[in-house]
Design a protein around this motif. Structure first.
Motif, short mmCIF file in Angstrom:
data_model
loop_
_atom_site.label_atom_id
_atom_site.label_comp_id
_atom_site.label_asym_id
_atom_site.label_seq_id
_atom_site.Cartn_x
_atom_site.Cartn_y
_atom_site.Cartn_z
N LEU A 31 1.06 -1.32 0.44
CA LEU A 31 -0.38 0.02 0.28
C LEU A 31 0.71 1.56 0.28
CD1 LEU A 31 -2.65 1.51 0.60
CD2 LEU A 31 -2.21 1.02 2.88
N LEU A 41 -9.97 3.94 3.86
CA LEU A 41 -9.80 2.79 4.47
C LEU A 41 -11.19 2.08 5.24
CD1 LEU A 41 -6.96 0.53 4.88
CD2 LEU A 41 -6.38 0.94 6.89
N ARG A 222 -8.91 8.45 -2.47
CA ARG A 222 -7.95 7.16 -3.08
C ARG A 222 -9.43 6.66 -2.19
NH1 ARG A 222 -3.77 3.88 -2.81
NH2 ARG A 222 -2.68 5.70 -2.11
N VAL A 224 -9.53 1.71 -0.31
CA VAL A 224 -8.23 0.21 -0.12
C VAL A 224 -9.28 -0.38 0.24
CG1 VAL A 224 -6.34 -0.50 0.41
CG2 VAL A 224 -6.10 1.63 -0.61
N ILE A 231 -5.78 -6.95 0.60
CA ILE A 231 -5.39 -5.71 -0.21
C ILE A 231 -6.88 -5.93 -1.09
CG2 ILE A 231 -5.92 -3.58 -1.74
CD1 ILE A 231 -3.39 -3.21 0.57
N ASP A 234 -8.32 -1.06 -4.53
CA ASP A 234 -8.00 0.17 -4.97
C ASP A 234 -7.78 1.25 -5.95
OD1 ASP A 234 -6.05 2.47 -4.51
OD2 ASP A 234 -4.04 1.46 -4.17
#
Length: 262
Positions: A31, A41, A222, A224, A231, A234
């Motif tokens: 990340l 997040l 953004r 994630v 993850i 993204d």
């Protein structure tokens, strides 16, 4: 496209993994968070968000992997909460960890006092800096609130503003906002979101964690998504709408992604 140099990032995780016994809590986390960027997040309870934050903040070490903050590699074997602070990692928690009975200027410098010769606190300088942070850095506009006001006189949103302003003042490379609007009214939530916008405006990077997807969408550049320690997405904000992001997350929470892969 060639990968950006490490110093172009505020934060970078490289192949971070965390095991608790035989249980894998985080698997191959890679990340990057750029400077002047807020990353949302996102993930269900138990997805691995808290584990990732605890590694970053020095609460416990990963099993393997590398961590870079401001382009510098962190020694994860000796990483700790005090060392995280020195590396420029600050956290604003949902419980608004400020001293209610203390005045505002003291809260800005608790544990990091500015001292005069012979160890006395430089009250005049601390008050001046606290006033500058309140008025300029975070645009504090609470009526009747001064640096000599007690924290107990502030609303929930204003308290979070103080915590965010404190983090920015201490030159944080990364500011983690962990459910900062929990139990706040809509009016107070708006105040906190306005303060979060100031993070990027003042040249910092942020990680925003919240179960309120609308808030995450507003403040983040953004997104994630973490699911069961990995993850799984993204995405840049320009690539997805709020509605589409919600539908994407529902697929994971209902197990639809697993069914599609069978």
């Amino acid at each position: 496209m060639p990968e950006a140099p490490l110093d172009a990032d505020a934060l970078r995780f490289v192949d971070i993994e965390k095991y608790f016994g035989l249980v894998c809590a985080l698997k191959k986390i890679n990340l990057r968070i750029r400077k002047n960027e807020v990353v949302g997040l996102i993930g269900d309870n138990g997805a691995g968000k808290s584990t990732l934050v605890k590694i970053l903040t020095g609460v416990f070490p990963p099993t393997s992997g590398e961590l870079y903050v401001g382009g510098k590699r962190i020694d994860l074997k000796t990483h700790s909460v005090p060392k995280a602070h020195k590396a420029g990692i600050e956290t604003v928690y949902q419980d608004r960890s400020l001293g209610d009975k203390q005045v505002l200027w003291r809260n800005f410098f608790v544990g990091r006092e500015m001292l005069l010769p012979f160890g006395f606190i430089n009250v005049k300088k601390e008050k001046a800096i606290a006033r500058e942070i309140m008025m300029t850095t975070i645009g504090f506009r609470g009526e009747g609130i001064t640096v000599d006001s007690r924290v107990s006189e502030l609303s929930g949103g204003e308290r979070q503003g103080v915590a965010i302003g404190r983090a920015m003042h201490f030159h944080a490379n990364v500011i983690i906002l962990d459910e900062p609007t929990v139990a706040l009214s809509l009016k107070e939530v708006r105040k906190v979101l306005n303060f979060v916008h100031k993070i990027k405006e003042n040249g910092h990077a942020g990680i925003y964690i919240s179960h309120d997807l609308q808030d995450v969408y507003e403040v983040s550049d953004r997104f994630v998504v973490i699911d069961r320690g990995e993850i799984v997405a993204d995405m840049e904000k320009k690539e997805i709408s709020l509605k589409a992001l919600g539908e994407f997350l529902l697929e994971y929470s209902h197990g639809l992604k697993d069914k599609k892969e069978l």
